[in-house]
Design a protein around this motif. Structure first.
Motif, PDB file in Angstrom:
ATOM      1  N   ASP A 418       0.831  -1.204   0.000  1.00  0.00           N
ATOM      2  CA  ASP A 418       0.000   0.000   0.000  1.00  0.00           C
ATOM      3  C   ASP A 418       0.868   1.258   0.000  1.00  0.00           C
ATOM      4  N   THR A 419       1.981   1.205   0.711  1.00  0.00           N
ATOM      5  CA  THR A 419       2.900   2.344   0.752  1.00  0.00           C
ATOM      6  C   THR A 419       3.460   2.622  -0.635  1.00  0.00           C
ATOM      7  N   GLU A 420       3.878   1.575  -1.313  1.00  0.00           N
ATOM      8  CA  GLU A 420       4.429   1.733  -2.665  1.00  0.00           C
ATOM      9  C   GLU A 420       3.390   2.314  -3.614  1.00  0.00           C
ATOM     10  N   THR A 421       2.159   1.839  -3.512  1.00  0.00           N
ATOM     11  CA  THR A 421       1.093   2.275  -4.420  1.00  0.00           C
ATOM     12  C   THR A 421       0.645   3.701  -4.151  1.00  0.00           C
ATOM     13  N   HIS A 422       0.467   4.035  -2.878  1.00  0.00           N
ATOM     14  CA  HIS A 422      -0.159   5.309  -2.536  1.00  0.00           C
ATOM     15  C   HIS A 422       0.816   6.448  -2.257  1.00  0.00           C
ATOM     16  N   ALA A 425       3.724   7.239  -6.098  1.00  0.00           N
ATOM     17  CA  ALA A 425       3.143   7.232  -7.448  1.00  0.00           C
ATOM     18  C   ALA A 425       3.906   8.178  -8.364  1.00  0.00           C
ATOM     19  N   LYS A 426       3.984   7.818  -9.646  1.00  0.00           N
ATOM     20  CA  LYS A 426       4.670   8.634 -10.642  1.00  0.00           C
ATOM     21  C   LYS A 426       3.683   9.049 -11.726  1.00  0.00           C
ATOM     22  N   GLY A 429       5.008  10.369 -17.971  1.00  0.00           N
ATOM     23  CA  GLY A 429       5.622  11.402 -18.792  1.00  0.00           C
ATOM     24  C   GLY A 429       6.248  12.545 -18.020  1.00  0.00           C
ATOM     25  N   ASP A 430       6.246  12.467 -16.691  1.00  0.00           N
ATOM     26  CA  ASP A 430       6.827  13.532 -15.872  1.00  0.00           C
ATOM     27  C   ASP A 430       8.333  13.309 -15.759  1.00  0.00           C
ATOM     28  N   ALA A 431       9.095  14.183 -16.372  1.00  0.00           N
ATOM     29  CA  ALA A 431      10.552  14.015 -16.416  1.00  0.00           C
ATOM     30  C   ALA A 431      11.211  14.213 -15.060  1.00  0.00           C
ATOM     31  N   SER A 432      10.537  14.909 -14.151  1.00  0.00           N
ATOM     32  CA  SER A 432      11.145  15.170 -12.840  1.00  0.00           C
ATOM     33  C   SER A 432      11.312  13.903 -12.023  1.00  0.00           C
ATOM     34  N   GLY A 433      10.440  12.914 -12.274  1.00  0.00           N
ATOM     35  CA  GLY A 433      10.519  11.663 -11.533  1.00  0.00           C
ATOM     36  C   GLY A 433      10.074  11.758 -10.101  1.00  0.00           C
ATOM     37  N   ASP A 434       9.426  12.865  -9.710  1.00  0.00           N
ATOM     38  CA  ASP A 434       8.978  13.032  -8.328  1.00  0.00           C
ATOM     39  C   ASP A 434       7.941  11.971  -7.958  1.00  0.00           C
ATOM     40  N   GLY A 435       8.033  11.486  -6.720  1.00  0.00           N
ATOM     41  CA  GLY A 435       7.013  10.588  -6.211  1.00  0.00           C
ATOM     42  C   GLY A 435       5.892  11.394  -5.566  1.00  0.00           C
TER      43      GLY A 435
END
Length: 577
Positions: A418-422, A425-426, A429-435
């Motif tokens: 659940d932590t990984e999913t919620h 998230a990416k 197409g977002d080049a910043s790669g922010d979670g």
């Protein structure tokens, strides 16, 4: 904020500084009766009591252990919370069960958190003793009655935790699923407390008032921790006092010249309905600068009704402060501008329901008025994302609200998937790669204003239309005078013909000898007229029987389960042939 305090990396360091520099300053005032029976707590007293509790815990369990805080709202709750932080333990605030109440939620949290100890009072311990003795989960815990620790009890040496250290587990209310433990670090809390201070425009001259329960994010972080962070005094009262006599909230705000207070939408509705003209004449609300509203969908009708009702006693509509947040973001995600009128915008309801596009339209056949919840918190990001394709939505397009920044929690306790999913998230197409944190809430951005439309899990898709349960619930409760406000649930059941609408609604406790057939017909007509759908089923239930979370939110999934199982306390029912 003073630069010395601003450098603190944890609440332990901050409170130690306040106790050292202003030990005699009263930080908290608790009104036992909601008005006159006062008890106070200075920063010096709080620091000493917290260190006594910390010393007691360190003698019994190892650092990093989880510790339940099982107090009634009040000063003991605050001391125990800080005691956990001072002891380098992980605080787990819980709702104290009432006498003879089932311990299901408490047992659920204990199963998840695996605490080693519990902090409570002698009064609560006496009421729970039998249940604890019989419980294989609660019995093994080291129970500490903090009010039994004498003035000469040893005090712990203060150890300042790192910013990334886990501070406490904030269990979600369970309005759409089972409660989950949100892992909040000291850094998360300090970041969000700074956000609240900045957005609310708080300072040492502010004066707070909070009746919200301290075992939930808005009451604990916004009501208890923010005043200590900024350094202003706060008046506290029990949520039970408010629910029994809503007038006490505004009466205390008037008496103490409060500048900052707030609560969910239902609290303002309750005041507008229950407080008499004679009582209003005794109030002075002119000192209010921030009257925040969050935790559930905010209604434009409520803002206008409350503002008009209390204008005569000095309340300014400009002080209304709509905001949005959730436990997974520590608390605050977005908010407006202090002392600016709330943003109320009318959209074309048909376009919103059929296409998911927010198109302003004052002359729409199906108008839907929404309240803006402000802009993203400083140093954080809010994005609207298609929950299926994970592509960022264009302005005005409804999607899931995503959030990133230092306030985002570390994840869910013992739930790695659940932590990984919620929480990680990416955006496609977002080049910043922010979670990003996936909030599970739906909304859209327009002119940098965030509008929240509902919960993703609660969304009803009927005949190709996106319907929000809170809108249907408002229509239902307004359809007949015998129905109780804020006590209904709308949800869908799946039949061979597709998803169909079910409405569950409480009767008002003052309604007697009501014609249930007339009530049901009124509900059917109103829902059809305002939403263009015909309810498949309507269940009229006894007062005070709708399932609620411990914070007072409607549990729609629980109501659905009770309906399907035939377990609702019904007074009347309609099922379409």
């Amino acid at each position: 904020m003073d630069k010395t305090y601003a450098k603190a990396q944890s609440l332990v360091e901050l409170m130690s500084l306040r106790a050292e520099r202003t030990p005699e300053k009263v930080g908290y005032l608790f009104l036992k009766d909601g008005l006159n029976d006062e008890s106070s707590l200075t920063y010096g007293q709080l620091d000493r009591k917290a260190r006594q509790i910390a010393a007691h815990l360190r003698e019994r369990i190892e650092p990093g252990s989880r510790v339940l805080i099982n107090h009634a709202p009040g000063l003991d709750y605050i001391c125990s919370y800080y005691g956990c932080l001072y002891a380098s333990m992980v605080a787990v605030p819980v709702y104290p069960p009432r006498f003879n109440q089932k311990l299901d939620r408490l047992n659920s949290i204990v199963t998840s958190a695996s605490p080693k100890a519990a902090l409570t009072s002698k009064q609560i311990m006496d009421s729970l003793r039998a249940g604890i003795a019989e419980s294989p989960l609660l019995g093994p815990l080291s129970w500490v009655e903090t009010d039994a620790l004498g003035e000469d009890a040893p005090v712990a040496e203060t150890i300042f935790p790192r910013a990334d250290a886990l501070a406490f587990l904030q269990y979600t209310s369970g309005s759409t699923s089972e409660p989950k433990g949100v892992m909040l670090s000291h850094g998360n809390m300090m970041a969000n407390l700074q956000v609240i201070q900045s957005c609310f425009g708080l300072g040492a001259e502010s004066r707070g008032l909070v009746w919200l329960p301290p075992y939930h994010d808005m009451g604990l972080i916004g009501g208890v921790l923010e005043p200590a962070y900024t350094g202003f005094p706060v008046v506290l009262m029990s949520p039970f006092t408010f629910l029994q006599r809503p007038y006490r909230w505004l009466q205390a705000a008037s008496k103490y010249k409060v500048t900052t207070t707030g609560g969910p939408n239902f609290a303002y509705d309750l005041c507008a309905r229950r407080i008499s003209d004679e009582q209003i004449a005794e109030l002075d609300l002119s000192a209010l600068e921030v009257t925040f509203c969050g935790a559930e969908p905010i209604r434009s009708e409520m803002i206008e009704r409350f503002s008009a009702r209390f204008a005569s006693c000095g309340f300014r509509a400009e002080s209304f402060y709509p905001c949005y947040g959730l436990a997974e973001a520590t608390l605050m995600v977005s908010g407006g501008v202090k002392l600016e009128l709330p943003v109320l915008q009318t959209f074309d309801g048909d376009t919103l329901e059929h296409q998911g596009n927010a198109v302003p339209a004052t002359q729409a056949k199906n108008p839907r008025r929404l309240v803006g919840c402000g802009t993203e918190a400083p140093n954080h990001k809010v994005r609207i994302v298609d929950p299926v394709t994970l592509v960022q939505c264009a302005e005005g397009k409804v999607g899931e609200i995503w959030f990133s920044g230092p306030s985002v929690a570390q994840g869910y306790w013992q739930r790695p998937e659940d932590t990984e999913t919620h929480f990680k998230a990416k955006i496609e197409g977002d080049a910043s790669g922010d979670g990003f944190l996936r909030t599970g809430d739906l909304g859209f951005l327009r002119e940098n204003q965030l509008y929240v439309t509902g919960r993703l899990k609660d969304l009803l898709i009927i005949h190709g239309r996106n319907l929000y349960p809170q809108d249907i619930e408002l229509t239902v409760e307004s359809s007949h005078t015998s129905l109780k406000a804020g006590a209904g649930a709308a949800f869908a059941v799946v039949l061979e013909s597709g998803e169909r609408l079910v409405v569950v609604q409480e009767l008002d406790r003052k309604s007697k000898d009501v014609d249930l057939d007339a009530v049901i017909q009124s509900i059917r007509s109103s829902v059809m007229e305002h939403h263009g759908v015909s309810p498949y089923a309507i269940s009229i239930i006894e007062p005070n029987s709708i399932p609620l979370t411990s914070s007072g939110k409607i549990q729609r999934h629980a109501a659905r389960k009770l309906f399907l199982g035939g377990e609702l306390r019904e007074r009347g029912r309609f099922i379409e042939n």
